[in-house]
Design a protein around this motif. Sequence first.
Motif, PDB file in Angstrom:
ATOM      1  N   ARG A   1       0.832  -1.209   0.000  1.00  0.00           N
ATOM      2  CA  ARG A   1       0.000   0.000   0.000  1.00  0.00           C
ATOM      3  C   ARG A   1       0.860   1.249   0.000  1.00  0.00           C
ATOM      4  O   ARG A   1       0.569   2.218  -0.706  1.00  0.00           O
ATOM      5  CB  ARG A   1      -0.922   0.002   1.219  1.00  0.00           C
ATOM      6  N   ARG A   2       1.907   1.246   0.798  1.00  0.00           N
ATOM      7  CA  ARG A   2       2.796   2.414   0.870  1.00  0.00           C
ATOM      8  C   ARG A   2       3.501   2.641  -0.475  1.00  0.00           C
ATOM      9  O   ARG A   2       3.584   3.770  -0.947  1.00  0.00           O
ATOM     10  CB  ARG A   2       3.825   2.228   1.992  1.00  0.00           C
TER      11      ARG A   2
ATOM     12  N   GLN B   1       1.074   4.156  -2.834  1.00  0.00           N
ATOM     13  CA  GLN B   1       0.857   5.581  -2.556  1.00  0.00           C
ATOM     14  C   GLN B   1       1.979   6.431  -3.135  1.00  0.00           C
ATOM     15  O   GLN B   1       1.723   7.480  -3.728  1.00  0.00           O
ATOM     16  CB  GLN B   1       0.764   5.810  -1.052  1.00  0.00           C
TER      17      GLN B   1
ATOM     18  N   GLN C   1       1.586   6.509  -6.909  1.00  0.00           N
ATOM     19  CA  GLN C   1       0.497   7.396  -7.314  1.00  0.00           C
ATOM     20  C   GLN C   1       0.907   8.861  -7.172  1.00  0.00           C
ATOM     21  O   GLN C   1       0.558   9.694  -8.005  1.00  0.00           O
ATOM     22  CB  GLN C   1      -0.760   7.109  -6.488  1.00  0.00           C
TER      23      GLN C   1
END
Length: 66
Positions: free
Chosen positions: A27-28, A31, A34
């Motif tokens: 997830r990190r 992020q 993105q």
Amino acid sequence: MRRSYPFAACLLLLASSFVWAEEQRDRRLDQVFQAAAAQYESGHLAEAATQLENLVRVAPESFEVH
């Protein structure tokens, strides 16, 4: 036979904690990716390149980063 239940429970807990940690890492990384894509789209190419270069160092095995 009952003694194996606590051992199995510990193994299950350990395995699930590894999966959780990997999901958090993914997830990190997503992020950061993105954020780099947003930098690129807004014309901040140097900032995007820096973020992407850092991702390659942190996750060289990631297909998405390359």
